[in-house]
Design a protein around this motif. Structure first.
Motif, PDB file in Angstrom:
ATOM      1  N   ASP A  39       0.849  -1.192   0.000  1.00 55.62           N
ATOM      2  CA  ASP A  39       0.000   0.000   0.000  1.00 55.62           C
ATOM      3  C   ASP A  39       0.886   1.243   0.000  1.00 55.62           C
ATOM      4  N   PRO A  40       0.867   2.019  -1.083  1.00 51.27           N
ATOM      5  CA  PRO A  40       1.741   3.208  -1.127  1.00 51.27           C
ATOM      6  C   PRO A  40       1.365   4.265  -0.091  1.00 51.27           C
ATOM      7  N   GLU A  41       0.169   4.186   0.441  1.00 52.53           N
ATOM      8  CA  GLU A  41      -0.262   5.168   1.428  1.00 52.53           C
ATOM      9  C   GLU A  41       0.152   4.779   2.850  1.00 52.53           C
ATOM     10  N   ALA A  42       0.527   3.539   3.030  1.00 52.09           N
ATOM     11  CA  ALA A  42       0.846   3.061   4.377  1.00 52.09           C
ATOM     12  C   ALA A  42       2.316   3.284   4.695  1.00 52.09           C
ATOM     13  N   LYS A  43       2.598   3.628   5.930  1.00 57.40           N
ATOM     14  CA  LYS A  43       3.981   3.756   6.380  1.00 57.40           C
ATOM     15  C   LYS A  43       4.070   3.362   7.848  1.00 57.40           C
ATOM     16  N   LYS A  44       5.243   2.978   8.252  1.00 52.48           N
ATOM     17  CA  LYS A  44       5.426   2.527   9.624  1.00 52.48           C
ATOM     18  C   LYS A  44       5.210   3.699  10.586  1.00 52.48           C
ATOM     19  N   PRO A  45       4.396   3.499  11.637  1.00 52.47           N
ATOM     20  CA  PRO A  45       4.188   4.576  12.628  1.00 52.47           C
ATOM     21  C   PRO A  45       5.500   5.009  13.265  1.00 52.47           C
ATOM     22  N   ASP A  46       5.596   6.285  13.575  1.00 52.71           N
ATOM     23  CA  ASP A  46       6.834   6.817  14.158  1.00 52.71           C
ATOM     24  C   ASP A  46       7.173   6.164  15.489  1.00 52.71           C
ATOM     25  N   ASP A  47       6.136   5.751  16.247  1.00 55.50           N
ATOM     26  CA  ASP A  47       6.387   5.172  17.561  1.00 55.50           C
ATOM     27  C   ASP A  47       6.502   3.644  17.520  1.00 55.50           C
ATOM     28  N   TRP A  48       6.579   3.076  16.300  1.00 59.75           N
ATOM     29  CA  TRP A  48       6.669   1.605  16.198  1.00 59.75           C
ATOM     30  C   TRP A  48       8.098   1.171  16.539  1.00 59.75           C
ATOM     31  N   ASP A  49       8.224   0.379  17.580  1.00 57.69           N
ATOM     32  CA  ASP A  49       9.551  -0.081  18.026  1.00 57.69           C
ATOM     33  C   ASP A  49       9.732  -1.536  17.611  1.00 57.69           C
ATOM     34  N   ASP A  50      10.634  -1.775  16.651  1.00 63.46           N
ATOM     35  CA  ASP A  50      10.850  -3.136  16.162  1.00 63.46           C
ATOM     36  C   ASP A  50      12.210  -3.690  16.592  1.00 63.46           C
TER      37      ASP A  50
END
Length: 406
Positions: free
Chosen positions: A208-219
């Motif tokens: 999905d070109p509109e989707a991006k990883k949330p800034d607060d996502w800790d991987d």
């Protein structure tokens, strides 16, 4: 007698079993059905009719053999055109790399009626390219290349070909349900779906070109322990002066400069300090990019289909010649192709291997006899040399006696 094949389609249909092309090279006039390419700029090698150095049946095993090293080969034959719509397409032939090939093609190409046989060359458009290709230890594969909407598409799976000196049967089956199967010696080597194993169509899903990883996502699975501290004695130099070194007695400070002991590894050196790792309490796992339906994807239920199949050809390059091609078959009946394969290649393969084994055994015995004869000759020569030396010693002794008497 006619046989029938069933189609794996919704609403089962019956199709008459047909052989569209077959060439067993069982006639001395085989060349009447084939056209040699004369494409400019290519030095084509000759084909000759032969069963080779070993065979199961001197007549049945005759095929066409590449006859000159480091040459292109271009030979093709046309037949009544047909379409494989709503029917399987079966392509089958046997390949015998009698020369123990090190680099060269062993595949065939299937064309439509637009092929200019007298000008066939490596850039001539084809429908299917199928068969073994060997070049050194790194390339020993079966090519399965389809032309789809004007572009050639290579199979994404690896299919290893046979690389010995014996004859092997290669079969490609393309079904009207967009599945395929590759057989080697009438045994399945690979199978699957055309859409999955070739890049004919765009992918069904895209990120999905509109989707991006949330800034607060800790991987991060682990993090540095915030409570861990570096010990006070941690920082030590990596190298230190050798405490056991002494200034040489002949060292002259004015001539040699100020003496300094050589450096050695510091046994107390601990390297760069890093805090220990602990489980990250905020870890959320790897972020997976959501996918959406690809707007450019359109299913094609007829990927398998060719409207016009009209000719077959050998368009090859070989470094070491000697490959024998035989038992060409193009039909719409996989089971009939299996039977024909057993009647041709299968009927003589065991006897051919037996003949080759007998030849190898004779060659081994001949080599042993030659080696023994060479060793015996060398020993006889050494004995002759010893005899000559003995005669010389006796002559020297006689001379010494005569001298003493004088």
């Amino acid at each position: 007698m006619k046989t029938w094949v069933f189609l794996a389609l919704f609403g089962v249909a019956l199709v008459e079993s047909k052989v569209f092309f077959e060439e067993r090279f069982d006639s001395p006039d085989w060349e009447k059905n084939w056209v040699q390419s004369a494409h400019k700029g290519k030095e084509f090698g000759p084909f000759k009719l032969t069963a080779g150095k070993f065979y199961g049946d001197a007549e049945k095993d005759k095929g066409i053999q590449t006859g000159q090293d480091a040459r292109f080969y271009g030979l093709s034959s046309k037949f009544e055109p047909f379409s494989n719509k709503d029917s399987p397409l079966v392509i089958q032939f046997s390949v015998k790399h009698e020369q123990n090939i090190d680099c060269g093609g062993g595949y065939l190409k299937v064309f439509d009626c637009s092929l200019d046989q007298k000008d066939m060359h490596g850039e001539s458009p084809y429908l299917v390219m199928f068969g073994p290709d060997i070049c050194g230890p790194g390339t020993k594969k079966v090519h399965v290349i389809f032309n789809y909407k004007g572009e050639n598409h290579l199979i994404k799976k690896e299919i290893r070909c046979k690389d010995d000196v014996f004859s092997h049967l290669y079969t490609l089956i393309v079904n009207p349900d967009n599945t395929y199967e590759v057989l080697i010696d009438n045994e399945k080597a690979q199978s699957g779906e055309l859409e999955e194993d070739w890049d004919f169509l765009p992918p069904k899903k895209i990120k999905d070109p509109e989707a991006k990883k949330p800034d607060d996502w800790d991987d991060r699975p682990t993090i540095a322990d915030p409570d861990d501290t570096k010990p006070e004695d941690w920082d030590q130099p990596e190298h230190i002066p050798d405490p056991d070194a002494t200034k040489p007695e002949d060292w002259d400070d004015e001539m040699d400069g100020e003496w300094e002991p050589p450096m050695i590894d510091n046994p107390d050196y601990k390297g760069e300090w890093k805090p220990k790792q602990i489980d990250n309490p905020d870890y959320k796992g790897p972020w997976i990019h959501p996918e959406i339906d690809n707007p450019e994807y359109t299913p094609d239920p007829e990927i398998y289909k060719y409207d016009e199949v009209c000719s077959v050809g050998l368009d090859l390059w070989q470094v070491k010649s000697g490959t024998i091609f035989d038992n060409f078959l193009i039909s719409n009946d996989p089971e009939e192709a299996r039977k024909i394969g057993e009647e041709t290649w299968g009927a003589t393969k065991d006897a051919a291997k037996k003949m080759k084994d007998e030849q190898d055994e004779e060659e081994r015995k001949r080599a042993e006899e030659e080696a023994k004869a060479a060793a015996d000759a060398e020993k006889d020569e050494e004995d002759d040399d010893d005899d000559d030396l003995g005669d010389e010693d006796e002559d020297d002794l006689d001379n010494d006696l005569e001298h003493d008497e004088l």
